[in-house]
Design a protein around this motif. Structure first.
Motif, PDB file in Angstrom:
ATOM      1  N   GLU A  94      26.742  19.891  10.737  1.00  0.00           N
ATOM      2  CA  GLU A  94      25.823  18.752  10.863  1.00  0.00           C
ATOM      3  C   GLU A  94      25.892  17.805   9.662  1.00  0.00           C
ATOM      4  O   GLU A  94      25.349  16.706   9.705  1.00  0.00           O
ATOM      5  CB  GLU A  94      24.372  19.237  11.091  1.00  0.00           C
ATOM      6  CG  GLU A  94      23.822  20.171  10.020  1.00  0.00           C
ATOM      7  CD  GLU A  94      24.096  21.657  10.298  1.00  0.00           C
ATOM      8  OE1 GLU A  94      25.085  21.974  11.015  1.00  0.00           O
ATOM      9  OE2 GLU A  94      23.348  22.500   9.770  1.00  0.00           O
ATOM     10  N   GLU A  95      26.576  18.205   8.589  1.00  0.00           N
ATOM     11  CA  GLU A  95      26.718  17.325   7.424  1.00  0.00           C
ATOM     12  C   GLU A  95      27.938  16.424   7.536  1.00  0.00           C
ATOM     13  O   GLU A  95      28.118  15.506   6.733  1.00  0.00           O
ATOM     14  CB  GLU A  95      26.840  18.166   6.142  1.00  0.00           C
ATOM     15  CG  GLU A  95      25.595  18.973   5.828  1.00  0.00           C
ATOM     16  CD  GLU A  95      25.822  19.869   4.601  1.00  0.00           C
ATOM     17  OE1 GLU A  95      25.360  19.467   3.515  1.00  0.00           O
ATOM     18  OE2 GLU A  95      26.462  20.940   4.752  1.00  0.00           O
ATOM     19  N   ILE A  96      28.810  16.710   8.510  1.00  0.00           N
ATOM     20  CA  ILE A  96      30.037  15.924   8.689  1.00  0.00           C
ATOM     21  C   ILE A  96      29.714  14.675   9.509  1.00  0.00           C
ATOM     22  O   ILE A  96      29.150  14.773  10.598  1.00  0.00           O
ATOM     23  CB  ILE A  96      31.119  16.759   9.412  1.00  0.00           C
ATOM     24  CG1 ILE A  96      31.484  17.989   8.577  1.00  0.00           C
ATOM     25  CG2 ILE A  96      32.354  15.924   9.733  1.00  0.00           C
ATOM     26  CD1 ILE A  96      32.360  17.724   7.388  1.00  0.00           C
ATOM     27  N   GLY A  97      30.056  13.512   8.982  1.00  0.00           N
ATOM     28  CA  GLY A  97      29.782  12.262   9.676  1.00  0.00           C
ATOM     29  C   GLY A  97      30.949  11.833  10.542  1.00  0.00           C
ATOM     30  O   GLY A  97      31.739  12.659  11.011  1.00  0.00           O
ATOM     31  N   HIS A  98      31.069  10.524  10.726  1.00  0.00           N
ATOM     32  CA  HIS A  98      32.112   9.985  11.600  1.00  0.00           C
ATOM     33  C   HIS A  98      32.938   8.988  10.809  1.00  0.00           C
ATOM     34  O   HIS A  98      32.397   8.179  10.063  1.00  0.00           O
ATOM     35  CB  HIS A  98      31.466   9.307  12.813  1.00  0.00           C
ATOM     36  CG  HIS A  98      32.466   8.947  13.867  1.00  0.00           C
ATOM     37  ND1 HIS A  98      32.948   9.854  14.785  1.00  0.00           N
ATOM     38  CD2 HIS A  98      33.103   7.779  14.118  1.00  0.00           C
ATOM     39  CE1 HIS A  98      33.819   9.260  15.565  1.00  0.00           C
ATOM     40  NE2 HIS A  98      33.947   7.997  15.186  1.00  0.00           N
ATOM     41  N   GLY A  99      34.228   9.041  10.957  1.00  0.00           N
ATOM     42  CA  GLY A  99      35.112   8.082  10.279  1.00  0.00           C
ATOM     43  C   GLY A  99      35.674   8.641   8.986  1.00  0.00           C
ATOM     44  O   GLY A  99      35.173   9.635   8.437  1.00  0.00           O
ATOM     45  N   LEU A 100      36.748   8.024   8.502  1.00  0.00           N
ATOM     46  CA  LEU A 100      37.394   8.480   7.269  1.00  0.00           C
ATOM     47  C   LEU A 100      36.610   7.991   6.059  1.00  0.00           C
ATOM     48  O   LEU A 100      36.128   6.864   6.038  1.00  0.00           O
ATOM     49  CB  LEU A 100      38.829   7.950   7.214  1.00  0.00           C
ATOM     50  CG  LEU A 100      39.778   8.562   8.250  1.00  0.00           C
ATOM     51  CD1 LEU A 100      41.047   7.734   8.380  1.00  0.00           C
ATOM     52  CD2 LEU A 100      40.107  10.013   7.892  1.00  0.00           C
ATOM     53  N   THR A 101      36.477   8.857   5.058  1.00  0.00           N
ATOM     54  CA  THR A 101      35.738   8.499   3.841  1.00  0.00           C
ATOM     55  C   THR A 101      36.724   8.081   2.763  1.00  0.00           C
ATOM     56  O   THR A 101      37.680   8.803   2.473  1.00  0.00           O
ATOM     57  CB  THR A 101      34.923   9.713   3.347  1.00  0.00           C
ATOM     58  OG1 THR A 101      34.153  10.212   4.427  1.00  0.00           O
ATOM     59  CG2 THR A 101      34.008   9.327   2.190  1.00  0.00           C
ATOM     60  N   GLU A 102      36.493   6.918   2.180  1.00  0.00           N
ATOM     61  CA  GLU A 102      37.362   6.442   1.099  1.00  0.00           C
ATOM     62  C   GLU A 102      37.045   7.176  -0.195  1.00  0.00           C
ATOM     63  O   GLU A 102      35.878   7.429  -0.508  1.00  0.00           O
ATOM     64  CB  GLU A 102      37.128   4.943   0.844  1.00  0.00           C
ATOM     65  CG  GLU A 102      37.633   4.028   1.935  1.00  0.00           C
ATOM     66  CD  GLU A 102      39.151   4.031   2.048  1.00  0.00           C
ATOM     67  OE1 GLU A 102      39.836   4.320   1.040  1.00  0.00           O
ATOM     68  OE2 GLU A 102      39.641   3.761   3.156  1.00  0.00           O
ATOM     69  N   GLN A 103      38.082   7.487  -0.947  1.00  0.00           N
ATOM     70  CA  GLN A 103      37.866   8.035  -2.288  1.00  0.00           C
ATOM     71  C   GLN A 103      37.277   6.932  -3.172  1.00  0.00           C
ATOM     72  O   GLN A 103      37.797   5.822  -3.207  1.00  0.00           O
ATOM     73  CB  GLN A 103      39.205   8.492  -2.866  1.00  0.00           C
ATOM     74  CG  GLN A 103      39.067   9.009  -4.282  1.00  0.00           C
ATOM     75  CD  GLN A 103      40.399   9.490  -4.845  1.00  0.00           C
ATOM     76  OE1 GLN A 103      41.285   9.902  -4.107  1.00  0.00           O
ATOM     77  NE2 GLN A 103      40.535   9.425  -6.137  1.00  0.00           N
ATOM     78  N   PRO A 104      36.185   7.226  -3.912  1.00  0.00           N
ATOM     79  CA  PRO A 104      35.659   6.196  -4.817  1.00  0.00           C
ATOM     80  C   PRO A 104      36.720   5.846  -5.867  1.00  0.00           C
ATOM     81  O   PRO A 104      37.427   6.730  -6.346  1.00  0.00           O
ATOM     82  CB  PRO A 104      34.445   6.869  -5.474  1.00  0.00           C
ATOM     83  CG  PRO A 104      34.155   8.080  -4.646  1.00  0.00           C
ATOM     84  CD  PRO A 104      35.437   8.475  -3.980  1.00  0.00           C
ATOM     85  N   PRO A 105      36.876   4.556  -6.214  1.00  0.00           N
ATOM     86  CA  PRO A 105      37.887   4.196  -7.216  1.00  0.00           C
ATOM     87  C   PRO A 105      37.498   4.683  -8.610  1.00  0.00           C
ATOM     88  O   PRO A 105      36.309   4.873  -8.902  1.00  0.00           O
ATOM     89  CB  PRO A 105      37.916   2.664  -7.166  1.00  0.00           C
ATOM     90  CG  PRO A 105      36.642   2.259  -6.508  1.00  0.00           C
ATOM     91  CD  PRO A 105      36.156   3.408  -5.680  1.00  0.00           C
TER      92      PRO A 105
END
Ligand code: ZN
Length: 281
Positions: A94-105
């Motif tokens: 339930e903690e997994i969302g939708h879409g790819l997460t960008e690495q913070p720069p």
């Protein structure tokens, strides 16, 4: 003992990702950006090494729907490089969302993504290690005294150094476990990942995969290399290596000190369990 070798496919040859898949490198699917780990020494955002779904008996997180994430500090100038800079984050379904997460720069605006390969399946194998020898794989002195045919039943061939389950196949540096952080038991070996993984088929063209593709052939005892650079490098750097005419190719997807292996251990006594890992050459 059973162990399982993953089969891989290159993300660059797949349709754009639209769901959670178990994979090495690239960007994680649905990972909450607020949970992105930062290196304790250099404070750079870490780089994702793997996103693996609970998928027993291969990846048994004792947590149905759970997803394991491995991150490491990819900053070559950092003191943690190779030592403390390895993180594991287990998220519940339930903690997994939708879409790819960008690495913070990082502070210079750079990202350090790794090359991306998806796990297509798993092949079961029987580990030839006799049960009474298993404890020797967790003690450097005992391990050094094992015959090579037991310590490295498949030699140092990196094709056998990415696998889940069984015993760890250590590198030439022997058992590199730090018992103060990873004591076995209660930790158990979960999987290991060599920085070069293998994909079936002929090596793809450099422009299709967005990375350098190197082809070699042996001619009269000499190795001849052809290097093909892509016109437009991808944002997830890696390199592809293949012997001329071979029906599989190597993908160097991450930098564990140029030829290293990650060793991942799990303590299933708590829910979610605790995962710790390190890499060594
Ligand atoms: Zn660091």
């Amino acid at each position: 003992m059973r162990f399982y070798r993953p089969t891989f496919e290159l993300a660059a040859l797949q349709q754009p990702q639209d769901r959670l898949v178990s994979k090495l490198g690239g960007r994680p699917w649905g990972f909450p950006q607020t949970r992105w780990p930062v290196c304790p020494d250099c404070f750079y955002p870490m780089s994702m090494v793997a996103q693996l779904e609970h998928d027993p008996p291969m990846i048994d997180l004792s947590l149905p729907g759970g997803v394991l994430h491995l991150f490491f500090c990819a900053n070559l100038l950092c003191l943690s490089y190779g030592a403390g800079g390895c993180e594991a984050v287990i998220l519940r379904c339930e903690e997994i969302g939708h879409g790819l997460t960008e690495q913070p720069p990082d502070e210079d605006g750079n990202q350090s993504n790794n090359g991306e390969v998806w796990i297509a399946g798993w092949e079961p194998h029987d580990d030839p290690v006799p049960l009474e020898r298993v404890s020797s794989f967790y003690d450097d002195g005992d391990h050094m005294n094992l015959p090579d045919g037991i310590a490295q039943p498949f030699g140092f061939d990196s094709r056998w150094n990415t696998k889940a389950g069984g015993v760890p196949y250590w590198t030439g540096n022997g058992v590199t476990l730090d018992p103060s952080s990873i004591a076995c038991p209660p930790f158990e070996f979960l999987l290991q990942i060599h920085q070069m993984v293998y994909v079936d088929g002929a090596a793809p063209p450099a422009d299709v995969v967005g990375c350098t593709v190197s082809i070699y052939r042996e001619i009269a005892g000499e190795t001849e290399w052809e290097h093909h650079a892509p016109a437009k490098p991808s944002a997830s750097p890696m390199s592809v290596i293949s012997e001329h005419g071979a029906q599989s190719y190597g993908v160097d997807f991450v930098n564990f000190g140029s030829d290293g292996t990650a060793f991942v251990f799990i303590d299933r006594r708590s829910a979610p369990p605790v995962v710790r890992w390190h890499w060594s050459r």
